[in-house]
Structures are given as structure tokens and as C-alpha cells.
Enzyme design. Structure first.
Site, PDB file in Angstrom:
ATOM      1  N   GLU A  57      31.188  54.262  17.775  1.00 49.99           N
ATOM      2  CA  GLU A  57      31.792  55.370  18.504  1.00 49.99           C
ATOM      3  C   GLU A  57      32.953  54.927  19.374  1.00 49.99           C
ATOM      4  O   GLU A  57      33.943  55.654  19.539  1.00 49.99           O
ATOM      5  CB  GLU A  57      30.722  56.074  19.349  1.00 49.99           C
ATOM      6  N   ALA A  84      26.374  64.885  19.709  1.00 52.37           N
ATOM      7  CA  ALA A  84      26.979  64.676  21.023  1.00 52.37           C
ATOM      8  C   ALA A  84      26.277  63.588  21.814  1.00 52.37           C
ATOM      9  O   ALA A  84      26.919  62.820  22.543  1.00 52.37           O
ATOM     10  CB  ALA A  84      26.974  65.982  21.813  1.00 52.37           C
ATOM     11  N   ASP A  85      24.949  63.492  21.680  1.00 53.12           N
ATOM     12  CA  ASP A  85      24.225  62.521  22.496  1.00 53.12           C
ATOM     13  C   ASP A  85      24.219  61.120  21.904  1.00 53.12           C
ATOM     14  O   ASP A  85      23.520  60.245  22.401  1.00 53.12           O
ATOM     15  CB  ASP A  85      22.808  62.991  22.817  1.00 53.12           C
ATOM     16  N   PRO A 142      27.895  55.057  23.473  1.00 50.28           N
ATOM     17  CA  PRO A 142      28.594  53.791  23.219  1.00 50.28           C
ATOM     18  C   PRO A 142      30.113  53.901  23.299  1.00 50.28           C
ATOM     19  O   PRO A 142      30.796  52.889  23.442  1.00 50.28           O
ATOM     20  CB  PRO A 142      28.144  53.420  21.791  1.00 50.28           C
ATOM     21  N   HIS A 182      19.621  63.858  19.219  1.00 49.07           N
ATOM     22  CA  HIS A 182      20.139  64.824  18.262  1.00 49.07           C
ATOM     23  C   HIS A 182      20.171  66.237  18.844  1.00 49.07           C
ATOM     24  O   HIS A 182      20.515  67.175  18.131  1.00 49.07           O
ATOM     25  CB  HIS A 182      19.281  64.844  16.990  1.00 49.07           C
TER      26      HIS A 182
END
Length: 687
Positions: free
Chosen positions: A418, A445-446, A450, A489
């Protein structure tokens, strides 16, 4: 001084292939010595400014690093190549094209500082006009930006080279590995310069890695050339830089120049190295000072006479004195300007309803907007994880058909990294202001964490550079729960993102707004976090006609239902729950108004105040946890600005303060739903 008997070494040869572009070259002994002398004069004087409380409150001395730095700065071609220096690179930027006065103005944080007018820390040298980049204090995360910029260099056929400089201990950061791994795989023209002085602040390097030479940590990577240099020998450093540039320029891959330097002083003015270094070690470090070593070589090998060097030193002192005088006379930044350049101007979107268009779900609306914008602008790009794998085009099929239509040079997969995904978007957008990057920052999104430091970087790039650089990036994030996804998730992160000034944050609830907000985001300058509620992707209730050129302005809410008794202020998935709750409340005789914010930052405070004025009772509903969620900001604004208009306390509704569980029954027990909103509506109506 006694002369050496060995044969004099010739000056390093320029790197050239006969092209007319500027080439890296050794500028001559006199110019190198002038730069080294100037750098040491400024470096030695910086602590005195601090002691006098005149500036330079942060200073990391370059003493002991000058050999590799002068080679790096002279190899860099101003206005052609791109240079990401780090906070110790004083000599580098002098050699690379910054004037002594510009370096001093940065150290003193004056308004005329070309890096950003005193908005960033001293010793963070930059000059965007000649491609010396303004980098962060987050050590070496600019390595990923360099890789992204090199990707653009390669895509657009430029012959530039991108340089990223940092200390050896910063190479322990994960994003440095991500940058080198990605740049090597893509064969990007990047030269990473590791300046090894043996310490990461006060921690010796043997505590940080098993290899004595930390560049060896990267030996197994393909398409990577590691060039070792004696970082105390000017000639050897020029040789190493030329070798690395030749490799990167040939399209063979990226390179590391690993220069073993010596740290003569403390890490910075806030560090006392006598607490962890012995006097014997400090004496040995001073004995390896590259400046006397180079001066002695020039004399011993007949490259210069004592009088010639003395004349150069006298000239350097005069330029240094002039630079100090210029810095001291320069104006301080005007406090009234602190709020300027926070966010660049957005695309002036005019929202028009009623046009013809295909009836789409929210997911299809996003896909439609991507395709129409990519057709209009050939300088748009999309990358992320799993967005173009044969027939699998995004795990939610949002990017369906994108690579097939626009090709793998504009739409492509990224490593599962990421930080690299978001950081290369930052770097890529630096090449040209017409570029627009859309990246899927994380598959969910979660999983953003990183890469979160790169989001922070993006948030203040425009402000930090005083408007000189706008990263034109849209970060797409599949957000929220109600899908049985469990941890990593199903979370909502807009409350955390909203704490970062400089970001636009939007979250649509219907297909037309999904398309319209995305078009506006892509057409705008600056950074937009585009949150896509996963639960709504294919929900039939999101379906509506989507005109092909429909756009939605930032910071403009949309009234979804008019009412007179209670207002529900919401966004995203909560809008659909609120509409269901409003239908149920109507059966009780309660008239509910539903305001869809659409945009979290900027926030339509006028629309919020208007609905409060109308009903006097407010429910704030969102999918996130109530405690710490963005609803607290909305409620706080209502309490602060609309208190006299209220007939009842503001009620917040959302998730329980719990992680999101995997089991559907457990998830349903803690998630926002229409019943929770209806309960709050009834309570306020009865107040």
C-alpha cells in the site's frame, strides 16, 4: 606541503552517449573545492544561529558526507533530472543548484525560502523550480516518491534520472524496500544514494542489520546494480555516481550507490554524541574528514597550488558572508498567510439534474465515470491491487473493462504494498500538472495503514511547498461493513482521515453522485479520498439515471427527503437506513428530513444549519462507531453554531464501540441500521 610521488588521477569523465541533452559531468577541481568549502562554512555556522536564537532550530550536519554529496549534486542536472535530498544533504543541494543564500534562507525559515517560505523544518532543502524536491521529515519515504516519478519519466519517454538520497539506517524502513523492489521490477531510472555514517541517530548500524554494508540487504533483487563507494573520497564518489547513472539510463533497472562516510559531528543539534561515542572514535572520525583529504590530493597531485586554493577559499568566505547577510535581512513569514495554500482550487462543478443517462448501480456509476474521464484525458492513470487480472478486474468489479479499453500502460496492477501504491501516485504526479492518478489505495479501506504515512504526505504537500506542488491524486477506498467481512474488511476510517487538513473526503450514496463526485475529483487539482461504501456497490436502492457528464461540487449536501419535525444528517450507507427510518416514522406522524452530506471535507455547514433551523431536532447518523466517529464533528458544529435553534439535544447514531465481527449475526448486533435511527427519531420527536 610534501608532494606525493604517485601519478595524478585524471578528472572523472562525463557520462555521455552523444545526445544533446545535458550530461552529468565533473565540473572541475576548482568548482568542487569551492562547493566543499562553502558547504563546510555554512554547516559550521548553522549551530551559531541556533545559539543566538536566530533560526536553524534543526540542523543535521553534513560534515563527513561531503564527498558523496558533492558528487551527487554535480551529477544531478538541474531542471532536467529530479533530486530528492534528505535533511543532511546541505552540500548536495549547493552542488545541485541552490545558492548559498537560498540554503541560509531555508535554515533561518525566512519568507523567501524557496523550499516553502518557512513552512517546513530547517535543513529540509528544496528548490522545486530546478526539480530539487521538497521532502518530508518521515525519513526516506521519499524513496517511494522517487520510484513513482521515475515511472512517469519512463512512461513519457524522458531521459531524466531520478535521485533519492537517505542515510543507511533509513534503509531499514519498509517503504525503502518497497521502493527498490518496485523500481527494480519496473526497471525505473532511479539512483538510490545511501550515505552510511555508521549510526541511526545514536544507534550503531550493527544493531539495525546483520550486514556490515547495509546495501547488501538488497543483493538478491533483480534488475538492481549496487555500486560501492568510498564516501570520503571525492574521486571515487564521482566514479560511483557515473557508473550508477549509466546503468539506470540504459534502462537496465535501478541502482544503489552505497557510500561509506564518516559522521564527524552529532546526528543533529538535539543530539549529544559524546554520550555514546568515545573520544578515540571521535578523533578517528575527524581524521577521516574528506575535505582535508581532497585538498591534500589536489596539492600533492599537482591539480592546484596553495595560492589557488587559498583564493578559492577566500571567495567562498565572501559568498558565505553575503549569504548570511541576505538571510539575516530577509523578512519573517507573515503569520496572516499561514492558512494559504491548504487545498488547491477544485474543478468548478455545476450540478444539473434531469439529463438522460443509463440507470446504474453505485458500482456501475463509478465505473462509468472512470471510463468517461479516461476517454477525455489521456494523462489519467489507474493502479492498485487486483484491478486488472484477466477477467478479474477488481475484487468488486469496479474497474471492469478498464485495462481492456485503456491498456496496461495506463491501467495496471501494483504489488501488494500500500505504501508503494500511494507513494508512487505522489511521485508520478510530480512529472506534469496535467497528470491525474486514480489509485486503489488498498483493496479495503482498513488495509490502508501500511500506506498511511503516504496519505499524510499527500495531505500537506501543497501547503508545505507553498503551492509549488499539487499532488493530483484520487485514492479510492472500499469502505464500511454489512458484508460479513470481519476485521480488516469492514471498518470506516473517515473520522481518522478527517483529522488531516489538506484532504478532500467524499462518500456517495447513489449512483449519480458516485459518478459525479468521482468526475469532479479527477478533474480537480489536489488530493481526494473517495470512499466507496461496499454495502451499496450493487444495492438496488442506489440505482438511478447517470448522465454521462454529471458532476457534483465538493462541499455541497443534497436534500434526499424534506421534513418538518426531525432532521437526519448522514452520508454513505447511513442515507439508505435513514430513508427507511423516515418512512417508518411517517407512519407515526413524524415528518423527517434527510440530508445527505456527500462531502465530509469540505463540509456543507450551510445546509446543516438550514435543516436545523427548519426542524430544531437533529439525529446524526453514520456507519462508523459513534465514539470517535465523524458524527461527533457534525454534532459539535450544530452545538456550536445552532444551539439557540435546537429544541432537543443532538442525538448520534452509529456502530457500537467494538471491532467489526465476522459472523453475520454478531455484525448485525453492533452495526448501524434503520431501527437504530428510528429509535433516535422517536426519542427526539417526543422531547
Amino acid at each position: 606541503m610534501q608532494k606525493r610521488t604517485k601519478k595524478a588521477r585524471p578528472a572523472p569523465a562525463p557520462v555521455t552517449d552523444g545526445a544533446t541533452r545535458p550530461v552529468p559531468r565533473y565540473p572541475g577541481h576548482a568548482e568542487v573545492w569551492r562547493t566543499l568549502t562553502l558547504a563546510r562554512l555554512i554547516d559550521d555556522e548553522a549551530p551559531n544561529f541556533l545559539r543566538k536564537n536566530l533560526g536553524w532550530s534543526y540542523h543535521a550536519p553534513c560534515a563527513g558526507h561531503e564527498a558523496i554529496q558533492v558528487a551527487l549534486g554535480c551529477t544531478f542536472r538541474p531542471g532536467f533530472d529530479y533530486l530528492f535530498p534528505y535533511y543532511r544533504d546541505l552540500c548536495t543541494v549547493l552542488a545541485g543548484g541552490m545558492t548559498p543564500a537560498e540554503v541560509v534562507l531555508n535554515g533561518l525559515s525566512r519568507a523567501d525560502d524557496v523550499a516553502g517560505g518557512g513552512r517546513h523544518m530547517s535543513n529540509h532543502f528544496a528548490k522545486p523550480s530546478i526539480h530539487i524536491q521538497n521532502v518530508s521529515s518521515c525519513v526516506a519515504n521519499h524513496a517511494v516518491h522517487a520510484a513513482g516519478l521515475a515511472r512517469a519519466v519512463k512512461h513519457y519517454g524522458s531521459e531524466a534520472v531520478v535521485f533519492a538520497s537517505f542515510g543507511e539506517s533509513s534503509a531499514a524502513e519498509g517503504y525503502v524496500y518497497e521502493a527498490i523492489n518496485g523500481a527494480s521490477r519496473e526497471k525505473l531510472p532511479v539512483v538510490f544514494v545511501m550515505q552510511d555514517n555508521g549510526y541511526g541517530i545514536g544507534v550503531p548500524k550493527h544493531v539495525q542489520a546483520a550486514n556490515v554494508r547495509l546495501a547488501d540487504n538488497f543483493k538478491g533483487i533483480g534488475n538492481l546494480k549496487i555500486v560501492y563507494a568510498d564516501g570520503k573520497d571525492v574521486f571515487d564518489c564521482f566514479r560511483a555516481m557515473a557508473e550508477a547513472v549509466a546503468f539506470a539510463s540504459a534502462g537496465e533497472g535501478c541502482a544503489i550507490v552505497y557510500a561509506e562516510c564518516v559522521r564527524i559531528g552529532s546526528h543533529s543539534n538535539s543530539d549529544n554524541h559524546t554520550l555514546y561515542r568515545s573520544e578515540a572514535e571521535l578523533a578517528a572520525a575527524r581524521a577521516m574528514d574528506p575535505l582535508p583529504r581532497f585538498r591534500e590530493t589536489l596539492l600533492a597531485e599537482g591539480h592546484a597550488t596553495e595560492s589557488e586554493l587559498a583564493a578559492i577559499e577566500e571567495e567562498a568566505r565572501a559568498r558565505f558572508t553575503e549569504a548570511v547577510e541576505t538571510g539575516m535581512a530577509a523578512a519573517e513569514p507573515d503569520p496572516a498567510t499561514v492558512g494559504e495554500h491548504l487545498v488547491p482550487p477544485a474543478y468548478e462543478a455545476e450540478e444539473r439534474h434531469g439529463g438522460e443517462g443509463d440507470v446504474c448501480t453505485l458500482r456501475e456509476g463509478i465505473n462509468q465515470a472512470l471510463k468517461t474521464e479516461f476517454r477525455k484525458n489521456p494523462d489519467t492513470f489507474l493502479w492498485g491491487q487486483d484491478i486488472a487480472c484477466g477477467e478479474k478486474e477488481g475484487i468488486f468489479k469496479v474497474s471492469d473493462g478498464m485495462q481492456k479499453e485503456f491498456g496496461p500502460r495506463r491501467v495496471f496492477n501494483a504489488p501488494i504494498a500500500e505504501n508503494y501504491i500511494i507513494g508512487t501516485a505522489n511521485g508520478f504526479s510530480r512529472f506534469d500538472g496535467k497528470i491525474r492518478v486514480v489509485c486503489e489505495g488498498a483493496e479495503f479501506a482498513d488495509y490502508l495503514w501500511p500506506g498511511f504515512d503516504q496519505v499524510v504526505e499527500l495531505s500537506h504537500e501543497y501547503w508545505r511547498t507553498k503551492g509549488q506542488f499539487s499532488p493530483n491524486v484520487v485514492i479510492r477506498l472500499a469502505s464500511g461493513g454489512n458484508i460479513g467481512g470481519g476485521l480488516y474488511h469492514s471498518q470506516n476510517i473517515e473520522g481518522l482521515l478527517a483529522t488531516l487538513p489538506g484532504l478532500r473526503i467524499v462518500q456517495p450514496a447513489f449512483a449519480d453522485d458516485a459518478a459525479g463526485l468521482l468526475r469532479t475529483a479527477i478533474r480537480s487539482r489536489g488530493v481526494t479520498l473517495y470512499l466507496e461504501p461496499k454495502y451499496l456497490y450493487n444495492l438496488p436502492a442506489t440505482r438511478c439515471p447517470v448522465p454521462e457528464d454529471f458532476v457534483v461540487p465538493f462541499g455541497k449536501a443534497r436534500l434526499r427527503r424534506e421534513g418538518t419535525d426531525v432532521s437526519v444528517v448522514c452520508y454513505g450507507t447511513a442515507v439508505h437506513h435513514a430513508l427507511k427510518a423516515a418512512d417508518a416514522a411517517a407512519e407515526d406522524g413524524v415528518s423527517v428530513e434527510v440530508l445527505d452530506l456527500r462531502s465530509i471535507n469540505p463540509l456543507d455547514t450551510d445546509a446543516i444549519e438550514a435543516t436545523v433551523r427548519k426542524t430544531g431536532r437533529v439525529v446524526v447518523a453514520h456507519e462508523d462507531k459513534v465514539f470517535g466517529g465523524f458524527g461527533g464533528e457534525i454534532a459539535g458544529h450544530v452545538a456550536d453554531r445552532c444551539f439557540r435553534l435546537l429544541d432537543a439535544p443532538v442525538r448520534r447514531v452509529g456502530q457500537d464501540y467494538l471491532p467489526t465481527p465476522f459472523h453475520r449475526g454478531l455484525e448485525a448486533a453492533m452495526q448501524l441500521n434503520a431501527d437504530r435511527i428510528l429509535t433516535a427519531i422517536r426519542a427526539l420527536a417526543a422531547w
